[in-house]
Motif scaffolding. Sequence first.
Motif, PDB file in Angstrom:
ATOM      1  N   LEU A  67     -36.451  35.912 -19.982  1.00  0.00           N
ATOM      2  CA  LEU A  67     -35.073  35.613 -20.366  1.00  0.00           C
ATOM      3  C   LEU A  67     -34.506  34.531 -19.474  1.00  0.00           C
ATOM      4  O   LEU A  67     -35.055  34.223 -18.425  1.00  0.00           O
ATOM      5  N   ALA A  68     -33.401  33.973 -19.924  1.00  0.00           N
ATOM      6  CA  ALA A  68     -32.611  33.043 -19.114  1.00  0.00           C
ATOM      7  C   ALA A  68     -31.290  33.732 -18.802  1.00  0.00           C
ATOM      8  O   ALA A  68     -30.690  34.359 -19.680  1.00  0.00           O
ATOM      9  N   VAL A  69     -30.849  33.638 -17.562  1.00  0.00           N
ATOM     10  CA  VAL A  69     -29.589  34.257 -17.154  1.00  0.00           C
ATOM     11  C   VAL A  69     -28.807  33.264 -16.291  1.00  0.00           C
ATOM     12  O   VAL A  69     -29.357  32.627 -15.395  1.00  0.00           O
TER      13      VAL A  69
ATOM     14  N   ASN B  57     -31.420  24.467 -17.273  1.00  0.00           N
ATOM     15  CA  ASN B  57     -30.029  24.109 -17.528  1.00  0.00           C
ATOM     16  C   ASN B  57     -29.708  24.386 -18.987  1.00  0.00           C
ATOM     17  O   ASN B  57     -30.243  23.731 -19.883  1.00  0.00           O
ATOM     18  N   PHE B  58     -28.858  25.368 -19.203  1.00  0.00           N
ATOM     19  CA  PHE B  58     -28.457  25.777 -20.542  1.00  0.00           C
ATOM     20  C   PHE B  58     -27.375  24.828 -21.040  1.00  0.00           C
ATOM     21  O   PHE B  58     -26.298  24.737 -20.456  1.00  0.00           O
TER      22      PHE B  58
ATOM     23  N   PRO C 149     -26.394  26.139 -15.077  1.00  0.00           N
ATOM     24  CA  PRO C 149     -27.696  26.476 -14.498  1.00  0.00           C
ATOM     25  C   PRO C 149     -28.059  27.940 -14.767  1.00  0.00           C
ATOM     26  O   PRO C 149     -27.218  28.829 -14.644  1.00  0.00           O
ATOM     27  N   ASN C 150     -29.299  28.149 -15.162  1.00  0.00           N
ATOM     28  CA  ASN C 150     -29.808  29.490 -15.443  1.00  0.00           C
ATOM     29  C   ASN C 150     -31.088  29.721 -14.663  1.00  0.00           C
ATOM     30  O   ASN C 150     -31.851  28.783 -14.412  1.00  0.00           O
ATOM     31  N   HIS C 151     -31.325  30.982 -14.322  1.00  0.00           N
ATOM     32  CA  HIS C 151     -32.627  31.405 -13.816  1.00  0.00           C
ATOM     33  C   HIS C 151     -33.453  31.843 -15.011  1.00  0.00           C
ATOM     34  O   HIS C 151     -32.917  32.454 -15.953  1.00  0.00           O
TER      35      HIS C 151
END
Length: 171
Positions: free
Chosen positions: A128-130, A153-154, A163-165
């Motif tokens: 996932l992206a968070v 980067n969403f 910015p996302n992890h």
Amino acid sequence: MVKIVQATVKDAQLIAKVGRKTFLESHGHSASEDDIKKFVNKTYQEQAIAEEFKNENVQYYIISFEDEIAGFSKIEVNALSPWVDAPAITKLDRFYLLEAFHGKKLGVEFFNSIIETSKQYKQQGIWLAVWVENLKAIKFYTKNEFKIVGDYNFKLSDTRSNPNHIMFKAY
């Protein structure tokens, strides 16, 4: 009483409505009002959600608590990731609970059902992206054995990226 059901295209309007509200609750402060409004209007419209049901790898689930809709999730099985070297993994694309249902342990139950569904498809893990500023979500995922494996980067709008992890949990 908690109920988790797989959604159908008939639920597209409900998912769009809940999606708008949950996104605003969790990310409404992450960009300008105009950028957020444009993103929500594009992403959480009934037609856009209905279109996603055409992809056989995409599944939506709805969770309710005491007969009230509490949230929804979207997964995509066999969704490869450039950050994870595995041929069969699930992407947890959306996982939202309305704020009114936070603190009721629904997230854990909902999450566990998603993991079981993913495993039924013989997946090797879930990613996932968070958003990096969503510390509550990051803490939840870390507690559930996810590891940060990359950054992304969403793109929220033409002028805004958040910015996302990228996080991954292997099975």
